[in-house]
Design a protein around this motif. Structure first.
Motif, PDB file in Angstrom:
ATOM      1  N   SER A  28      82.216  71.717  41.632  1.00  0.00           N
ATOM      2  CA  SER A  28      82.622  72.041  40.265  1.00  0.00           C
ATOM      3  C   SER A  28      84.118  71.836  40.132  1.00  0.00           C
ATOM      4  CB  SER A  28      82.289  73.502  39.959  1.00  0.00           C
ATOM      5  OG  SER A  28      82.958  73.894  38.773  1.00  0.00           O
ATOM      6  N   CYS A  29      84.523  71.242  39.029  1.00  0.00           N
ATOM      7  CA  CYS A  29      85.956  71.035  38.844  1.00  0.00           C
ATOM      8  C   CYS A  29      86.620  72.335  38.448  1.00  0.00           C
ATOM      9  CB  CYS A  29      86.211  69.949  37.810  1.00  0.00           C
ATOM     10  SG  CYS A  29      86.039  70.480  36.102  1.00  0.00           S
ATOM     11  N   GLY A  30      85.842  73.277  37.916  1.00  0.00           N
ATOM     12  CA  GLY A  30      86.419  74.570  37.548  1.00  0.00           C
ATOM     13  C   GLY A  30      86.776  74.668  36.087  1.00  0.00           C
ATOM     14  N   LYS A  31      86.517  73.632  35.326  1.00  0.00           N
ATOM     15  CA  LYS A  31      86.925  73.656  33.925  1.00  0.00           C
ATOM     16  C   LYS A  31      85.998  74.539  33.087  1.00  0.00           C
ATOM     17  CE  LYS A  31      88.407  70.491  30.256  1.00  0.00           C
ATOM     18  NZ  LYS A  31      88.851  69.121  29.978  1.00  0.00           N
ATOM     19  N   CYS A  32      84.719  74.287  33.131  1.00  0.00           N
ATOM     20  CA  CYS A  32      83.791  75.064  32.296  1.00  0.00           C
ATOM     21  C   CYS A  32      83.382  76.352  33.002  1.00  0.00           C
ATOM     22  CB  CYS A  32      82.530  74.265  31.985  1.00  0.00           C
ATOM     23  SG  CYS A  32      82.835  72.594  31.436  1.00  0.00           S
ATOM     24  N   PRO A  43      86.708  66.518  33.807  1.00  0.00           N
ATOM     25  CA  PRO A  43      86.175  65.717  32.710  1.00  0.00           C
ATOM     26  C   PRO A  43      86.797  66.076  31.356  1.00  0.00           C
ATOM     27  CG  PRO A  43      84.398  66.467  34.114  1.00  0.00           C
ATOM     28  CD  PRO A  43      85.642  67.168  34.580  1.00  0.00           C
ATOM     29  N   VAL A  74      77.701  68.465  36.140  1.00  0.00           N
ATOM     30  CA  VAL A  74      77.819  69.157  37.420  1.00  0.00           C
ATOM     31  C   VAL A  74      77.226  70.556  37.329  1.00  0.00           C
ATOM     32  CG1 VAL A  74      79.411  70.077  39.136  1.00  0.00           C
ATOM     33  CG2 VAL A  74      79.774  67.785  38.195  1.00  0.00           C
ATOM     34  N   GLY A  75      77.589  71.254  36.256  1.00  0.00           N
ATOM     35  CA  GLY A  75      77.098  72.621  36.098  1.00  0.00           C
ATOM     36  C   GLY A  75      75.572  72.660  36.045  1.00  0.00           C
ATOM     37  N   THR A 129      77.934  73.146  29.328  1.00  0.00           N
ATOM     38  CA  THR A 129      79.098  72.587  30.020  1.00  0.00           C
ATOM     39  C   THR A 129      79.452  71.223  29.457  1.00  0.00           C
ATOM     40  OG1 THR A 129      77.612  71.600  31.616  1.00  0.00           O
ATOM     41  CG2 THR A 129      78.547  73.736  32.198  1.00  0.00           C
ATOM     42  N   ILE A 130      80.607  70.716  29.891  1.00  0.00           N
ATOM     43  CA  ILE A 130      81.037  69.396  29.442  1.00  0.00           C
ATOM     44  C   ILE A 130      80.246  68.312  30.162  1.00  0.00           C
ATOM     45  CG2 ILE A 130      82.952  67.738  29.452  1.00  0.00           C
ATOM     46  CD1 ILE A 130      84.861  70.103  29.129  1.00  0.00           C
ATOM     47  N   CYS A 131      80.148  68.433  31.469  1.00  0.00           N
ATOM     48  CA  CYS A 131      79.484  67.371  32.224  1.00  0.00           C
ATOM     49  C   CYS A 131      78.261  67.913  32.945  1.00  0.00           C
ATOM     50  CB  CYS A 131      80.476  66.691  33.188  1.00  0.00           C
ATOM     51  SG  CYS A 131      80.653  67.511  34.776  1.00  0.00           S
ATOM     52  N   CYS A 156      79.844  76.546  34.742  1.00  0.00           N
ATOM     53  CA  CYS A 156      79.738  75.801  35.994  1.00  0.00           C
ATOM     54  C   CYS A 156      80.540  76.492  37.081  1.00  0.00           C
ATOM     55  CB  CYS A 156      80.231  74.377  35.737  1.00  0.00           C
ATOM     56  SG  CYS A 156      80.414  73.330  37.178  1.00  0.00           S
ATOM     57  N   VAL A 172      83.148  65.194  41.310  1.00  0.00           N
ATOM     58  CA  VAL A 172      83.142  65.182  39.851  1.00  0.00           C
ATOM     59  C   VAL A 172      83.925  63.997  39.296  1.00  0.00           C
ATOM     60  CG1 VAL A 172      85.126  66.733  39.670  1.00  0.00           C
ATOM     61  CG2 VAL A 172      83.503  66.597  37.786  1.00  0.00           C
TER      62      VAL A 172
HETATM   63  S1  SF4 Z   1      80.354  71.104  34.159  1.00  0.00           S
HETATM   64 FE1  SF4 Z   1      82.445  71.508  33.466  1.00  0.00          FE
HETATM   65  S2  SF4 Z   1      83.346  72.681  35.154  1.00  0.00           S
HETATM   66 FE2  SF4 Z   1      81.523  71.721  35.933  1.00  0.00          FE
HETATM   67  S3  SF4 Z   1      82.322  69.881  36.861  1.00  0.00           S
HETATM   68 FE3  SF4 Z   1      81.624  69.389  34.774  1.00  0.00          FE
HETATM   69  S4  SF4 Z   1      83.465  69.566  33.535  1.00  0.00           S
HETATM   70 FE4  SF4 Z   1      83.858  70.566  35.474  1.00  0.00          FE
END
Ligand code: SF4
Ligand SMILES: Cc1cc2nc3c(=O)[nH]c(=O)nc-3n(C[C@H](O)[C@H](O)[C@H](O)COP(=O)(O)O)c2cc1C
Ligand code: FES
Lengths: 810, 209, 470
Positions: C358-362, C201, C429-430, C425-427, C365, C183
């Motif tokens: 996944s970064c775990g933020k959202c 992100p 990845v999700g 989601t923000i980015c 995701c 990510v």
């Molecule tokens: S979608 Fe959200 S949780 Fe997933 S990697 Fe991107 S910023 Fe992180």
């Protein structure tokens, strides 16, 4: 927005507030007075920051820069959220607040907690896509949640639970094994963490990092395995940890003093004010079955100009509710007989007290001294001040030798908001993090924002030192010179001229005379004539008590104690004051209590001084009485009774009124309402100023002593709260490592601290933040085993500063 | 042991000085700690926290986010077998079985002799050379199960010592910025105007406008 | 199996095509300063320094050099988005290459590090950037070594650092290693990582790097390949560059073709005109499907891209057309599946990747990606039910509510749904965890259906145990 603007722009609001049950704050002599005089529709100037947006088809007005989530909330379109917190930066993590926002390029799903409003924006919180997103996220949030609501402290007041009930899916389709963690783990002496319940909203971790400035808890690991945790062996020992429990939107963080004590639906609550220190944080007091079970910080909106604490509390203020129901509470009057202090009835105790006072007054009003009053309400203080007036008693003081001259209150006053908006804060006082913790948070935020520069004068360094523009570590005794010198620096002068200046003034060192602080403040005010002053006297309602009339008229606490020691005092009245433990000069306090003919103690808890008294009258404590309190800003806010008083205890004002009656005085007030109405706002003071002595005579004690408070000490409310009592560090002396090395002593060894008065033994601790040649001890630290002594034994309150030397204990 | 050695502390200061803010050096310093001890020890994280001025919890919070940092001892050789799309299409599973069988451990495990740790890894940016794997981040391309067995034999016999350093060592050539050539990092708060060379021709050369 | 850098990866030198960024790949010592200087190295920098910065910027703008990191945003325009008069501003080089299928930046760093360094210098000069951070993916030890050594050479020779080539132009390039997190390739996460934080992100807005980036300052994030094009443009001019490729996609572009083809490899192709058929079947490229099998499907632009069928083979490698056809070009990575491919299992490898990364933020995701992976796992293992297929789409719908892009299929009678999609989601990845699931399930539903059993009664778990609350 200042309260004044508020009164002009939204007069109906302000009038309503003033007229409502008195539970809204009254900012001294401005907003309300103005608002009250407005009776016709006022002219509302158009707000240049107003923008028009459409929310769910309705055009509404919002403020430029405001976030969509709060604009919507103010306009009755509540958007669900978990990570958003109005007092912290938005992170947009939980995604629960997603709504469709159209800024002209078509509707887009956006987290409303991160998007500021803009003119013409169209927000739809109820569109199919918005709803689909919100419902989907709720299901995902619940996927790994243990759903253990019946055994969860948060059950019944949990936003996650509420949302799941109101618009969550009926059943979980998540059949896989959930995440498992050891539950719950203690992350500090006060807080437990259940990582299974955690929804990773970043509120606690953001609070620790952003607000408290101590990132002791943090996200660890990544993705689906992300968890909150501390560093191994480094607990979340923050002074502000309780806030994380309060803002956790689920039951992941719980506080040990409250765990399993009650269910939210059994709790009753009332808005009140914390009087542990003089910041005056707004609280709500929660009780069940006539026991106070917790305090929560109350965030009164900025609009009312009441945002003292932004919802935060320090752990000491939050958890000392335990003291209300402590074993040390006094429940019935006591009088000294041959058998020691013996219980008696109120009528007999009152008649004894009145007799003692009457005969003492007959010998001259100077033979009575009244110390204390800062622990009570304004009404308590006012009743006692009127009683003292009626009896002609001028020897009175709400401070206990640990403050600065009350004349500080005559200088133009600043509010906390003023300080936060100032270009410069000049701090001459204690480490606020230790003494007025939530004020520290507020000022820290201002410094972090880059708005405000701090110039501090401190003997030890403080919680603000790291962010200070200038931090001048002065040698006790040389405060005024140091400040003068610094003011002659051209950079400093330029900074003081750069915008509003607020002087935050309190007592930096209890082993150094207090009047010097006032001189130093006056020097700053002379250099920056527009400067205003935020007096950081520490005791709960000290400002209210001083302003209500318990400021010295003829003789402050030091003078009263000296007079008592000299046998000039026939009756010494202690109003919730405990000089034996609280006065910096232990020897003077001891001689005074021995020298006073009679001592009358009016107190909620059995204290060292009440144990030595002749009459002890049990007093109601905060939580058991109603009235008002006044904080460092001069802001008067209500304190409310929530539980029945302990035993037969009475509020101080009631005792004063009855004594007046018995002594034949009419105080002009007959009940609490009369008193509340009569509480003065910003009364001015007659000067009884003791000039600061200037030169420090030479001595052969080579180390200058600094004594100041830490958050946890042997103060009665802390000591009487089991969860906090353990947190006091106990006696100890911090010494610069080089000085320690010169003595051949290692950190942790016992040393003897020797001063002209005597000596005490305590462990030494190396601390390189100190200047060489100075040593520091925390005030009011008690060794329960009696091995280590009390630093107050070497303090001479009449000295300009105190010197000591260290001896190796063989 | 376990805090950074004096030599590594000197290197750490050099690395920190390259960044406008010390915290930026956090990941490079964690690499340094891992190179020193083969994994990141608690003491090293405390030391790094002191060096860059954050709490140990922040160091751990950052460190545990990243795959490469190991917080428990691992084998001298960390074998990462890629299992993402292209490698999976080209037979990554077979490599994993061969490795598991040869080493006698499952993915995630370390051999009893402390020589090997086996991990299933995600895409290693060598998709056209699938299936591939890395040993201590040195590539092996278009591998067959036989290759994996030979590789493990060679590593065990020390035949690849010159090519593959112990776990923790990444690039053996480090960047060094000579003192007389470097511009030096400046805290952004202390930067008032454009870089010196932009002012040479101030009115025209602020390219980004 | 081979560790030798040169004995593998056919492709880039085959055929007679213009080569802009891989021109030195044929030399064994392509990474040395000596070879670089002998082959026209640092000529672009010298040419740029001879002109004023605004002109150089203008040249890049008119070359329409598109970003190669995935979003395809024109570099010259991006540099112009920085707010005026705010300094310092930074260049962050995105060398975190980790998108499944993608393989080009590592080659550029290992084989021609000076070309990248020169590109960084030109960008800093043209956009007024005062420090450059070259962020290399942690797992690329050789790239770190080669770039580190090249930087040491370049510093010593006066190409980097103070008073470059004797001019007032001074800039440091700091080599920074990542530590393993896909990510972090996302530009705001890259900045977080470079600040020493967890690579999560930031939300755009307000954190558009060009305005608020590294340390809150204006920051240009560019991909390695993007920057590697600059020496050519500076040395030969924008026209020489736009003469290659098409108007909307000028120049060349590196494309990695992996999976079931005869000659997988990384090819520098002419942008905009080369078709997928050329790439997969052309003799100068992959030369056909392995064992002459049937092509089943291919991923046209890295693991995050919706899948294509043989129906789309004649599309050119051009962003707009591919977008309209229901996918994206992303980072230039094609993954090919032949008729032997187990589609649900292939989709699982990608979904597992994104769930793991996944970064775990959202929440969607963090929770949804893993949930999708778990459902797929049980389907692939033969434990799935027909309900699970709908559940996949439902859970995916919580990550991407609304229509999902997909390819047209004559056989299935499907029309294309164009890129992009709505996301919670923000980015990316999700959504990327869902994309392969959606593509596979849309285009190959029968393969899933034959894998699952009819619904079994499922355990019903109440969402929230009654606790007397609301
Ligand atoms: S979608 Fe959200 S949780 Fe997933 S990697 Fe991107 S910023 Fe992180
Ligand atoms: C999840 C995610 C991963 C990404 N990974 C990379 C990457 O590894 N390398 C890269 O150059 N760009 C990557 N990008 C794109 C970057 O965010 C950014 O757009 C790019 O580096 C800009 O450079 P360019 O304009 O030169 O293409 C990624 C984006 C996302 C959303
Ligand atoms: S409240 Fe907005 S994303 Fe959490």
């Amino acid at each position: 927005m200042s309260p004044n603007d508020d009164a002009v722009n939204e007069p109906t609001d302000a009038t309503d507030d003033a007229g409502s049950s008195g539970d809204k704050a009254v900012m001294v002599d401005d907003a309300v007075a103005d608002a009250d005089t407005v009776d016709s529709e006022p002219v509302v100037e158009p707000d240049p920051d107003a923008v028009t947006i459409t929310i769910n088809g309705r055009e509404v007005s919002a403020r430029r820069g405001e976030l969509v989530i709060s604009a919507a909330e103010r306009n009755d379109a509540y958007i669900p959220r978990f990570c958003y917190h109005p007092r912290m930066s938005s992170v947009g993590m939980c995604r629960q607040c997603l709504v469709e926002i159209d800024t002209g390029r078509g509707p887009m799903l956006q987290p409303s907690c991160m998007v500021p409003v803009s003119d013409g924006m169209v927000v739809d919180t109820e569109s199919d896509t918005s709803k689909r997103a919100q419902e989907g996220i709720l299901e995902l949030l619940l996927a790994n949640h243990p759903l253990d609501c019946p055994v969860c402290d948060k059950g019944g007041e949990c936003p996650l639970q509420d949302q799941a009930f109101s618009h969550g899916p009926g059943e979980s389709r998540y059949v896989e094994e959930k995440r498992h963690y050891e539950k719950p783990i203690p992350i500090s002496d006060l807080v437990f963490l259940d990582r299974e319940r955690c929804i990773l909203c970043d509120r606690c971790t953001r609070f620790a990092d952003e607000v408290a400035g101590d990132a002791l808890i943090h996200f660890m690991d990544r993705g689906n395995a992300t968890q909150v945790n501390t560093y191994p062996d480094e607990p979340f020992s923050s002074y502000f940890s309780g806030n994380t429990v309060q803002i956790c939107p689920v039951g992941a963080l719980t506080a040990s003093p409250y765990r399993f004590k009650a269910r939210p639906w059994d709790l009753e609550q009332v808005e009140s004010t914390c009087t542990t220190c003089s910041v005056g944080c707004r609280t709500s007091v929660h009780s069940s079955r006539d026991r106070v079970l917790r305090f929560q910080g109350l965030d009164v909106s900025d609009d009312h100009g009441e945002a003292v604490n932004h919802g935060w509390l320090c752990d000491r203020g939050r958890f000392n509710f335990e003291s209300i129901h402590a074993d040390t509470r006094l429940g019935e009057p006591l009088v000294r007989t041959d058998a020691g202090l013996t219980a008696t009835t109120w009528s007999s105790a009152m008649s004894i007290t009145a007799d003692l006072l009457g005969s003492a007054l007959a010998a001259g009003s100077d033979s009575v001294g009244i110390i204390g009053g800062a622990r009570g309400t304004n009404e308590d203080a006012l009743a006692w001040a009127r009683l003292a007036d009626a009896c002609g008693v001028g020897r009175r003081d709400a401070q206990v030798g640990d403050g600065i001259p009350a004349e500080i209150l005559d200088l133009p006053r600043a509010s906390v908001d003023d300080a936060c908006a100032a270009a410069t804060i000049v701090l001459i006082g204690p480490d606020l993090k230790q003494e007025l913790p939530v004020l520290h948070l507020r000022l820290r935020a201002a410094v972090e924002s880059g708005r405000t520069k701090v110039i501090e004068f401190t003997p030890t360094g403080s919680g603000l030192t790291a962010g200070a523009w200038r931090s001048q570590q002065y040698v006790p005794g040389a405060l005024v010179e140091t400040v003068r010198q610094s003011l002659s620096d051209s950079d400093v002068a330029a900074q003081l001229a750069a915008g509003p200046v607020v002087v935050v003034a309190g007592r930096p060192n209890l082993a150094e005379q207090g009047p010097a602080v006032l001189d130093a403040v006056e020097a700053v005010v002379a250099a920056a004539p527009q400067a205003t002053v935020l007096p950081v006297l520490r005791r709960g309602n000290v400002i209210g008590a001083l302003e209500a009339g318990l400021a010295p008229v003829s003789g402050d606490t030091d003078a009263i104690l000296r007079a008592a020691a000299d046998g000039q005092i026939k009756v010494l009245v202690l109003l919730g004051a405990d000089p034996l433990r609280d006065h910096p000069d232990a020897q003077l306090a001891r001689r005074a209590l021995a020298g006073a003919e009679r001592v009358i103690s009016i107190d909620g808890h059995m204290s060292s001084s009440s144990r030595a008294a002749d009459v002890v009258l049990p007093a109601a404590v905060m939580g058991e009485k109603s009235g008002t309190t006044t904080n460092i800003e001069g802001r008067t806010t209500p304190v409310e009774q929530k539980v029945t008083v302990h035993g037969t205890a009475r509020p101080d004002w009631m005792i004063a009124l009855e004594l007046a009656q018995r002594l034949g005085h009419d105080l002009g007030v007959s009940d609490l309402n009369d008193l509340t109405a009569a509480v003065p706002h910003a009364a001015r003071h007659r000067s009884d100023r003791v000039p600061a002595a200037s030169a420090m005579p030479p001595s052969n004690y080579e180390l200058r002593l600094i004594v100041s408070r830490t958050l946890y000490d042997a103060a009665v409310l802390t000591a009487a709260s089991p969860s906090l009592a353990e947190l006091a560090a106990g006696p100890g002396l911090s010494v610069h490592p080089a000085d320690l090395e010169a003595l051949g002593v290692s950190s942790g060894d016992d040393i003897r601290v020797v001063g002209p008065r005597g000596s005490v033994v305590m462990p030494a601790c190396a601390d390189d933040r100190l200047r060489r040649g100075t040593v520091w001890a925390a005030f009011n630290q008690v060794d329960p085993r009696g091995v280590h002594g009390d630093i107050r034994e070497v303090i001479d309150a009449s000295a300009v500063a105190n010197d000591v030397r260290l001896e190796v204990v063989s | 042991m376990a805090r950074l050695t004096p030599d590594n502390t000197t290197l750490a200061h050099e690395i920190i000085a390259r960044y406008p803010k010390p915290k930026s050096a956090l990941i490079p310093l964690l690499h340094l700690a891992q190179e020193q001890d083969g994994y990141v020890t608690d003491e090293a994280m405390r030391h790094i926290a002191e060096l860059v001025g954050v709490t140990p919890a922040e160091v751990r919070g950052t460190g545990t986010f990243y795959e490469m940092f190991q917080f428990e001892p691992v084998g001298r050789y960390l074998i990462n077998i890629c299992g993402t799309m292209s490698c999976a299409l080209m037979g990554a599973d077979d490599l994993m079985h061969a490795a598991e069988e040869t080493l006698g451990v499952h993915a995630g495990g370390t051999t009893d002799d402390g020589m090997f740790t086996l991990h299933r890894a995600e895409c290693q940016a060598a998709c056209t050379e699938a299936p591939c794997l890395q040993v201590n981040y040195r590539y092996r391309f278009r591998a067959t199960p036989d290759d994996v067995r030979t590789l493990i034999d060679d590593l065990r016999a020390g035949r690849l010592d010159g090519e593959i350093p112990p776990h923790g060592t990444l690039a053996r050539t480090r960047q060094h910025i000579p003192a007389d050539r470097g511009v030096g990092a400046v805290d952004p708060d202390d930067v008032a105007g454009p870089p010196a060379w932009v002012t040479v021709d101030a009115d025209t050369s602020q390219g980004a406008s | 199996m081979s560790a030798d850098t040169y004995a593998w990866a056919p492709g880039f030198v085959a055929g007679d095509r213009p080569r802009i960024v891989t021109s030195r790949f044929e030399y064994e010592d392509s990474y040395t300063l000596e070879r670089y200087l002998a082959t026209g190295g640092y000529e672009g920098l010298r040419a740029a320094l001879g002109r004023n910065a605004a002109d150089v910027h203008e040249q890049v703008r008119s070359s329409t050099l598109l970003g190669r990191g995935g979003a395809g945003f024109p570099a010259g325009i991006k540099w112009g988005l920085t707010p005026e008069g705010v300094f310092p501003r930074y260049l962050v080089v995105n060398g975190d290459e980790s998108e499944p299928g993608t393989y080009k930046d590592r080659l550029l760093m290992e084989r021609d590090p000076h070309q990248l360094i020169e590109g960084c210098l030109i960008a800093c000069y043209a956009a007024g950037l005062s420090q450059c951070f070259l962020y290399i993916r942690g797992e690329m030890a050789l790239a770190q070594e080669r770039v580190g050594a090249a930087l040491n050479e370049a510093y010593a020779a006066g190409y980097v650092g103070r008073n470059i080539c004797g001019t007032e132009f001074s800039v440091d390039i700091v080599l920074h290693w990542g530590a393993g997190a896909y990510v972090v390739g996302e530009e705001t996460a890259l900045i977080e990582s470079l600040e020493g934080n967890r690579g999560m992100p930031r939300l755009k807005p307000p954190f558009f790097p060009a305005a608020i980036g590294l340390y809150g300052q204006p920051t240009i994030v560019n991909n390695v390949e993007t920057l590697a094009n600059l020496p050519f443009i500076a040395a030969n001019g924008a026209e020489a560059y736009t003469a290659i490729g098409t108007e909307t996609s000028p120049g060349t572009r590196m494309v990695a073709v992996s999976g079931h083809v005869k000659r997988p490899g990384v090819y520098e192709i002419i942008n905009g005109t080369t078709t997928f058929r050329d790439l997969l079947y052309g003799e100068e490229f992959c030369g056909g499907i392995r064992d002459d099998n049937e092509l089943k499907a291919f991923v046209p632009g890295g693991g995050s891209a919706p899948w294509f069928l043989p129906d789309q083979l004649d599309l050119p490698f051009e962003g707009r057309q591919v977008g309209a056809a229901g996918s994206m070009l992303g980072s230039g990575a094609i993954m090919v599946m032949d008729s032997t491919t187990d589609i649900p299992a292939a989709a699982l490898t990608l979904t597992r990747f994104y769930a793991h990364e996944s970064c775990g933020k959202c929440v969607p995701c963090r929770e949804g990606g893993t949930w999708l992976m778990r459902i797929l796992e049980r389907i692939v293992a033969g434990d799935g039910t027909t309900d699970d297929l709908d559940l996949l789409l439902e859970v995916g719908g919580s990550i991407c509510p609304g229509d999902m892009p997909h390819a047209a299929s004559a056989e299935l009678g499907l029309e294309a749904t164009p890129f992009p999609y709505k996301m919670t989601t923000i980015c990316f990845v999700g959504p990327s965890a869902y994309v392969p699931v959606h593509s596979a399930l849309t285009l190959f539903r029968s393969e899933f259906e034959s894998r699952v059993t009819p619904v079994r009664p499922r355990v019903r778990i109440p969402v929230a145990a009654a606790g007397g609350g609301a």
